[in-house]
Design an enzyme around this catalytic site. Structure first.
Site, short mmCIF file in Angstrom:
data_model
loop_
_atom_site.label_atom_id
_atom_site.label_comp_id
_atom_site.label_asym_id
_atom_site.label_seq_id
_atom_site.Cartn_x
_atom_site.Cartn_y
_atom_site.Cartn_z
N LYS A 248 0.86 -1.19 0.00
CA LYS A 248 0.00 0.00 0.00
C LYS A 248 0.90 1.24 0.00
O LYS A 248 1.77 1.39 0.84
CB LYS A 248 -0.89 0.01 1.25
CG LYS A 248 -1.74 1.28 1.40
CD LYS A 248 -2.49 1.30 2.72
CE LYS A 248 -3.17 2.64 2.96
NZ LYS A 248 -3.85 2.72 4.27
N LYS A 260 -10.60 13.06 7.59
CA LYS A 260 -10.18 12.69 8.94
C LYS A 260 -10.30 13.88 9.88
O LYS A 260 -10.21 15.04 9.45
CB LYS A 260 -8.72 12.21 8.94
CG LYS A 260 -8.44 10.93 8.19
CD LYS A 260 -6.95 10.62 8.21
CE LYS A 260 -6.61 9.38 7.40
NZ LYS A 260 -7.10 8.15 8.05
N ASP A 271 1.56 6.70 5.25
CA ASP A 271 0.62 5.69 4.77
C ASP A 271 1.13 4.94 3.54
O ASP A 271 0.42 4.14 2.95
CB ASP A 271 -0.73 6.34 4.47
CG ASP A 271 -1.91 5.40 4.73
OD1 ASP A 271 -1.71 4.38 5.41
OD2 ASP A 271 -3.02 5.69 4.26
N ASP A 330 -12.28 7.00 3.40
CA ASP A 330 -11.08 6.83 4.24
C ASP A 330 -10.73 5.35 4.42
O ASP A 330 -9.76 5.03 5.09
CB ASP A 330 -11.30 7.50 5.61
CG ASP A 330 -9.99 7.67 6.38
OD1 ASP A 330 -8.92 7.71 5.73
OD2 ASP A 330 -10.04 7.76 7.61
N GLU A 332 -9.56 3.59 2.03
CA GLU A 332 -9.04 3.61 0.66
C GLU A 332 -7.91 2.62 0.42
O GLU A 332 -7.68 2.17 -0.71
CB GLU A 332 -8.57 5.02 0.30
CG GLU A 332 -7.15 5.38 0.70
CD GLU A 332 -6.89 5.31 2.21
OE1 GLU A 332 -5.74 5.01 2.59
OE2 GLU A 332 -7.81 5.56 3.00
N ARG A 334 -7.58 -0.48 1.16
CA ARG A 334 -8.06 -1.77 0.66
C ARG A 334 -8.46 -1.69 -0.81
O ARG A 334 -8.45 -2.69 -1.52
CB ARG A 334 -9.21 -2.27 1.53
CG ARG A 334 -10.46 -1.44 1.49
CD ARG A 334 -11.36 -1.66 2.69
NE ARG A 334 -10.75 -1.17 3.91
CZ ARG A 334 -11.29 -1.30 5.12
NH1 ARG A 334 -12.44 -1.94 5.26
NH2 ARG A 334 -10.68 -0.83 6.18
#
Length: 490
Positions: A248, A260, A271, A330, A332, A334
């Site tokens: 990811k 968020k 992330d 949020d 996202e 996956r």
């Protein structure tokens, strides 16, 4: 990325000329036991006078003697003197030894693995990130280990490659999101891969649309800096196994339209830690000529809100044809991983492992130091064995099929999450990802797959511990390298 020069020596004189010589103390019921090469017996009296206990990560500095090093540092290793304890102790010492240019380690070992652990821990602990400081902090540039083993026995090339791989990951994760975005990370990945003979292919927005990567394309739609998919291929001659790694790579995650809260926005540059770990592990495997084929998929996007951003209730078509209704923008990670997992499955690898800072629920369940591990039982066991062998903490979690009821959509094959009730979020995300793992050709058996949720362990927001400082940790890199080695040896 600055990794200290690592070397071995069997000369006591070359140890004593370092700025700092590092020794160890083991905690024992009969009193602290000094672990030091000959010539440092005098330190035993000093540690008695200083009431040193040998507790884990305890560090004291002692002025040197005439003709010897300027400073002797003594680090506690706890009650055991195994490879794990020595790795942690050496790393803790180097993390705390600011200002030293050269460090020599004079801790005796009768095991080559323990010697390698000392060097590896020291190299990991010496890391620092000063790319955006007006004044840089001095870091050790040379680490020398006094050892009876030669470089081959210790595997010093492996130690160098692994330390560099972890440092590269930390550098990427620590970089501000203004400077690291999908296209720039793709360029960095291609450059790093090419340097070690890894082939690469990059999909931009147009190519993603043409080839049906609807998840990555949708998540990156809200940003002016478009998404990318990078495929890396390391295929040495004679490789008998094929491992696919999917990472990811959300270079910044605002949550999109499902924005968020303010405090949660800080730290979202991290992330992309999963993609960074995949890239760095592959570079290390190639540098070490490990005889295993590895394909890497870096799923890169920036998740921002705008007039073009994906909306709740939009329906996406993932690579391979499955459709997903977006309930929460949020959730996202996956969505981009679904594309990567589906594409990886098309090549029919022997195993697929994905690495992702996927859910806040992982942090709630397991905290900052233990990654969640899910998937097919046998592969989960192999990943956990690899992680245990390099002292990275994981914990196996279930994938209950009854959670599928929370992924139902009125209009699509799946929803990307469930709102309005308490659900086990880490497990629900895993169950979602499992739906995109392909079957073995001509069978109903899924390709072996494991999922590492590193949301908490990827970024240390507290004080340093062991060889880990504050900021990016580089977690999962060493696990993936060891997994590749173990699968190649089968």
């Amino acid at each position: 990325m600055a990794v200290p020069t690592l070397s071995l020596t069997d000369s006591p004189a070359s140890v004593s000329d370092a700025d700092i010589v590092l020794l160890a103390v083991r905690k024992d019921a009969n009193g602290p036991e000094l672990l030091a090469e000959s010539g440092f017996e005098w330190v035993a009296e000093a540690i008695d006078a200083l009431d040193v206990s040998g507790a884990t990560e305890e560090l004291v500095r002692i002025p040197g003697v005439a003709g010897g090093p300027r400073v002797v540092a003594v680090v506690g290793i706890g009650e055991r003197a195994d490879a794990a304890s020595l790795r942690l102790a050496a790393g803790s010492a180097l993390r705390q030894l600011n200002g030293a240019v050269s460090v020599a380690i004079a801790v005796p070992t009768d095991d080559a693995e323990a010697a390698a652990a000392l060097l590896e821990g020291a190299a990991l602990g010496a890391y620092g990130y000063d790319g955006y400081r007006s004044e840089t902090k001095p870091r050790p540039t040379s680490i020398r280990l006094h050892s009876v083993f030669d470089e081959t026995a210790v595997g010093i090339d492996r130690v160098r490659s692994v330390a560099a791989a972890v440092a590269r990951t930390k550098d990427l994760v620590n970089t501000p999101p203004a400077d690291l975005f999908p296209a720039s990370m793709a360029d960095l990945a291609v450059e790093a891969a090419a340097a070690v003979g890894i082939d690469s292919k990059v999909w931009d927005e147009q190519a993603l649309a043409a080839d049906g990567f609807g998840g990555i394309l949708a998540v990156g739609r809200g940003s002016s800096r478009g998404p990318r998919l990078v495929r890396l291929e390391y295929a040495p001659a004679g490789a008998s196994a094929h491992l696919a790694l999917v990472g990811k790579g959300i270079t910044y995650d605002s949550g999109g339209i499902s924005l968020k809260p303010m405090t949660a926005l800080v730290g979202m540059k991290t992330d992309m830690a999963g993609a960074a770990a995949v890239l760095s592990a592959m570079v290390a495997l190639a540098e070490l000529d490990v005889p295993i084929r590895v394909s890497g998929w870096l799923c890169l996007a920036e998740n921002l809100p705008s007039s073009t951003a994906v909306r709740p209730n939009d329906v996406l078509r993932i690579r391979g044809g499955k459709t997903v209704e977006v309930i929460n923008t949020d959730a996202e990670g996956r969505l981009v991983l679904a594309d990567g997992l589906a594409a990886a499955s098309e090549e029919q690898p022997d195993a697929i492992v994905d690495v992702a800072t996927l859910t806040g629920a992982q942090l709630v369940a397991l905290g900052h130091r233990i990654a969640g591990l899910m998937g097919e039982d046998a592969l989960v066991g192999q990943v956990r064995d690899a992680a245990d062998s390099v002292d990275e903490s994981t914990w196996p979690m279930p994938l209950p099929r009854d959670l599928m009821q929370y992924l139902k959509s009125d209009v699509a094959d799946l929803a990307n999450t469930k709102l309005g009730m308490t659900v086990p979020g880490m497990l629900l995300a895993g169950v979602f990802l499992q739906e995109f793992i392909g079957k073995r050709d001509g069978t109903e058996t899924r390709i072996p797959w494991a999922h590492l949720d590193i949301a908490g362990p990827s970024h240390n927001t507290a004080g340093g511990f062991g060889f880990t400082g504050s900021g990016a940790t580089g977690v999962a890199v060493r696990t993936l390298v060891r997994l590749g080695e173990q699968l190649a040896a089968k």
